[in-house]
Scaffold this active site. Structure first.
Site, PDB file in Angstrom:
ATOM      1  CB  CYS A  27      38.986  41.444  75.382  1.00  0.00           C
ATOM      2  SG  CYS A  27      37.536  41.709  74.476  1.00  0.00           S
ATOM      3  CB  CYS A  37      38.329  44.654  73.028  1.00  0.00           C
ATOM      4  SG  CYS A  37      39.337  43.588  71.965  1.00  0.00           S
ATOM      5  CB  CYS A  76      34.459  42.729  70.663  1.00  0.00           C
ATOM      6  SG  CYS A  76      35.592  43.435  71.903  1.00  0.00           S
ATOM      7  CB  CYS A 110      35.611  38.721  71.481  1.00  0.00           C
ATOM      8  SG  CYS A 110      37.628  39.946  71.293  1.00  0.00           S
ATOM      9  CE  LYS A 140      43.970  34.696  27.673  1.00  0.00           C
ATOM     10  NZ  LYS A 140      42.280  33.977  27.531  1.00  0.00           N
ATOM     11  CD  GLU A 172      41.488  44.559  16.673  1.00  0.00           C
ATOM     12  OE1 GLU A 172      40.574  44.223  17.374  1.00  0.00           O
ATOM     13  OE2 GLU A 172      41.418  44.218  15.410  1.00  0.00           O
ATOM     14  CG  ASP A 207      37.010  38.746  29.817  1.00  0.00           C
ATOM     15  OD1 ASP A 207      36.373  37.758  29.444  1.00  0.00           O
ATOM     16  OD2 ASP A 207      36.914  38.655  31.370  1.00  0.00           O
ATOM     17  CE1 TYR A 249      33.553  51.064  22.210  1.00  0.00           C
ATOM     18  CE2 TYR A 249      34.995  49.833  23.256  1.00  0.00           C
ATOM     19  CZ  TYR A 249      34.160  50.636  22.844  1.00  0.00           C
ATOM     20  OH  TYR A 249      34.591  52.206  23.631  1.00  0.00           O
ATOM     21  CE  LYS A 294      40.866  37.371  23.290  1.00  0.00           C
ATOM     22  NZ  LYS A 294      40.382  36.599  24.960  1.00  0.00           N
TER      23      LYS A 294
END
Ligand code: D41
Length: 680
Positions: A421, A442, A436, A418, A324, A115, A119, A225, A117
């Site tokens: 630049c 730049c 910027c 910036c 796991k 199956e 969570d 499930y 697993k």
């Protein structure tokens, strides 16, 4: 007194609605349009409102939730809910299988039920005479919380078992979880409202089950499930069908499925323990495609008699174990934050992390997105943080471990100019992003603009990778995309670490890239929010480049998918002096054919709307889209009554369901290929 006619009608409605719920939520095969379902449900609720004595405990109307509770009561499990041991590697699995084999002495091969697993949260559901009477969390295994009201709202959990072949009392166990799609929608909604959202689907499921107000839980789209049976009781005078209670775990789950309890479709019966690793590998590989979050697999000795022989130690059975996946979340320290300048000037904070192995790779950087994200996390430099890397997605910082915060943690300060630049930075109204203002002055924006210009989906310049662009800009050999075409063999070969062959490659690649198509050229310019699709739409609408350059915002908005913001981005782009200069240079150097409008008979699919979904294996989705569009079809992203065809590839999901509900014609990928061939 309720009217006999209504009492009969209520029973009919229960049956019909339960049947539709089962088709929709358990079998994933809706059989009637949503409107039909809604009509039945409204009829039921109106009778129940008029005659409350007809509102029964197992009425499907209960799925919307009821009165809020003040607190949860406690439930002592009739049979304790066990926990699961873990293994983390094939060696550990082999050791587990050997212990099982040794303990059973017999030479018989042992079948395993495999199956995924999930969570989520383990819960127990108690049915008395087929009616759901109680649902409880696992709690500490002995005592849990009574969450019946919330569990009643879970769409796929039957309030009444199907058929009549079930024991007087049946208590089943399973996992309540939130499907990924529901989780994403819930979080998107929360973020929009300025709320925090949940770190993962498991927390979202737990938070939803802990709601005292079941009306809230009802809105959360939880699912379930079944993974086992807890308790069965049958008055000795009555006998059930003789097949009741199979002696195989797998077949028991199948049996529960026939009673209407959802069973995970990936569950599989394995002939022996040698098949375990390939199931594990298979599920790991499918992980991102599954609609629900998992953190591994579970293997259970299938034979119930063998399970009983093996028994359990402490609180876990000897006959089952979780195998796991490697952890996807880890803790590490935020060492510093750098600020990166992107193609459009966006300044992004990037977390420098103490390197950490998570989700199968070593992570040392993660994006912090923007100031809002930093505020949301409440993060400071030197904090310990939880890093998550799921599948192939980029690593994220999900939370800060405040309990580990020390004196030397300091605030993250955004730059006031910036970092590349030194131009001024601005934050546009309503935007979280700092930008910027240097534009192509730049260096960072220049580099990114040129990388984009030469990238695969744009001009696809052979021999020119990101590193080389950076080097060319750093050595002042180029300043703009147009400068690329002025590079000489000599310029290039004088560069460090550049052999003759690479230099030749680059010069040849550039020569070839001069001839392109109009959509690619528009895309290559890197106008904000003009991606491949918008570029193609612009090309098809205006047919030549000169018309696009001079179009005003009003005209631009006539192009499919172009709204006010994109239209403004386009006009602004063509008004900026440096763009005008670069674009006119490029127009002299490069060439592309104008778009030729096809006559009506060359557009056999004109006025036909297609939607593509799922994975197409013979061609990419973009390719299919382009071919359909070339034949005059409209390709849309969502199904509506106006859709003519849905092309459903592999693993098509909710769009397929919706199309079926609306009676839209469904094509397979093969149908599509045949259709396209017809016009070639
Ligand atoms: O999918 C799961 N999370 C899952 C959990 C599963 N598929 N099977 C499980 N089987 C058991 C036993 C073997 C004890 C009946 C479980 C769990 N237990 C479980 N979940 C949380 C605690 C125990």
């Amino acid at each position: 007194m309720s009217s006999p006619a209504n009492a009969i009608r209520v029973q009919e409605l229960h049956q019909e609605i339960n049947h539709l719920n089962h088709q929709y939520y358990v079998l994933d095969k809706p059989s009637v349009p949503d409107a039909e379902y809604d009509r039945l449900m409204r009829e039921l609720i109106s009778i129940e409102t008029a005659e409350p004595e007809l509102k029964l405990l197992d009425s499907p109307s209960q799925k919307v939730g009821g009165q809020a509770l003040k607190s949860f009561t406690q439930v002592t499990h009739q049979v304790p809910m066990l926990s699961l041991d873990n293994v983390f590697s094939n060696d550990e699995w082999q050791a587990f299988a050997k212990r099982v084999q040794d303990r059973l002495v017999s030479k018989e091969t042992i079948k395993y039920c495999a199956e995924p697993k999930l969570d989520g949260l383990a819960v127990s559901l108690r049915y008395e005479n087929g009616i759901l009477v109680q649902a409880a969390t696992r709690g500490d295994g002995a005592v849990g919380e009574n969450i019946t009201e919330n569990v009643r709202t879970i769409k796929s959990i039957p309030l009444k078992l199907m058929g009549d072949n079930y024991p007087d009392i049946l208590e089943v166990r399973g996992e309540v979880f939130m499907p990924k799609a529901s989780f994403n929608a819930l979080n998107a909604h929360a973020l929009k409202k300025g709320e925090k959202g949940f770190a993962n689907p498991r927390n979202a499921a737990a938070g939803s089950l802990r709601q005292l107000d079941s009306k809230i839980a009802a809105k959360r789209n939880l699912a379930f499930y079944v993974y086992g049976i807890g308790y069965v009781e049958q008055a000795s005078s009555q006998t059930l069908g003789k097949e009741w209670l199979e002696n195989s775990h797998y077949h028991r789950l199948c049996q529960l499925k026939t009673l209407g309890l959802p069973m995970c479709p990936e569950v599989k019966l394995l002939a022996d323990s040698s098949e375990v690793d390939s199931f594990y590998q298979y599920i790991m590989q499918e992980r991102d495609n599954l609609s629900y979050e998992i953190d591994g697999t579970v293997f259970k000795v299938d034979d119930i008699a063998l399970q009983q022989k093996l028994g359990f130690v402490a609180r876990a059975p000897r006959w089952a174990t979780a195998y796991k996946f490697p952890a996807q979340e880890e803790t590490t320290q935020l060492l510093d934050v750098d600020f990166q300048v992107g193609r459009t000037g966006a300044i992004t904070p990037v977390a420098r992390l103490h390197p950490i192995f998570v989700g199968g790779v070593t992570v040392s950087n993660a994006t912090l997105h923007n100031q809002d994200e930093i505020d949301r996390l409440g993060i400071k430099i030197n904090d310990f943080v939880t890093i998550r890397r799921a599948g192939d997605v980029i690593p994220q910082i999900v939370s800060v471990q405040l309990q580990k915060r020390t004196e030397d943690c300091r605030d993250i300060l955004f730059p006031t100019s910036c970092p590349v630049c030194d131009s001024a930075v601005v934050k546009a109204e309503g935007e979280a992003i700092l930008r910027c203002t240097g534009g192509l002055y730049c260096g960072a924006q220049r580099k990114e603009a040129i990388k984009h210009f030469s990238s695969r989906k744009a001009l696809d310049v052979d021999g020119l990778g990101d590193k080389l662009v950076e080097q060319l800009v750093d050595e002042n050999l180029i300043k703009t995309p147009a400068d690329l075409f002025k590079l000489t063999e000599l310029d290039v070969s004088t560069m460090e670490r550049m052999g003759k062959k690479s230099a030749d490659n680059l010069i040849n690649g550039l020569a070839k890239a001069k001839v392109t198509t109009l959509p690619k050229f528009i895309y290559a310019l890197g106008i904000r929010e003009v991606g491949e699709t918008t570029a193609a739409n612009l090309a098809n609408y205006f047919l030549n480049f000169s018309a696009i350059k001079v179009a005003d915002e009003e005209l631009l908005q006539k192009v499919p998918d172009v709204g006010a913001i994109v239209a403004k981005n386009i006009t602004q782009f063509f008004q900026q002096d440096h763009n005008i200069a670069v674009v006119s240079e490029l127009e002299l150097i490069m060439s592309w054919p104008d778009i030729v409008v096809k006559s009506a008979d060359e557009q056999p699919l004109k006025d036909q709307t297609f939607v593509l979904t799922g994975t197409l294996t013979q061609m990419g989705r973009n390719e299919a889209k382009a071919e359909l569009q070339a034949l005059g079809a409209k390709v849309s992203g969502s199904i509506s009554v106006k859709t003519h065809f849905l092309v459903a590839g592999e693993k098509a999901g909710s769009k397929l369901t919706k199309a079926q509900n609306l009676g839209v014609e469904i094509l397979t990928e093969d149908d599509l290929v045949a259709l396209l061939l017809q016009y070639k």
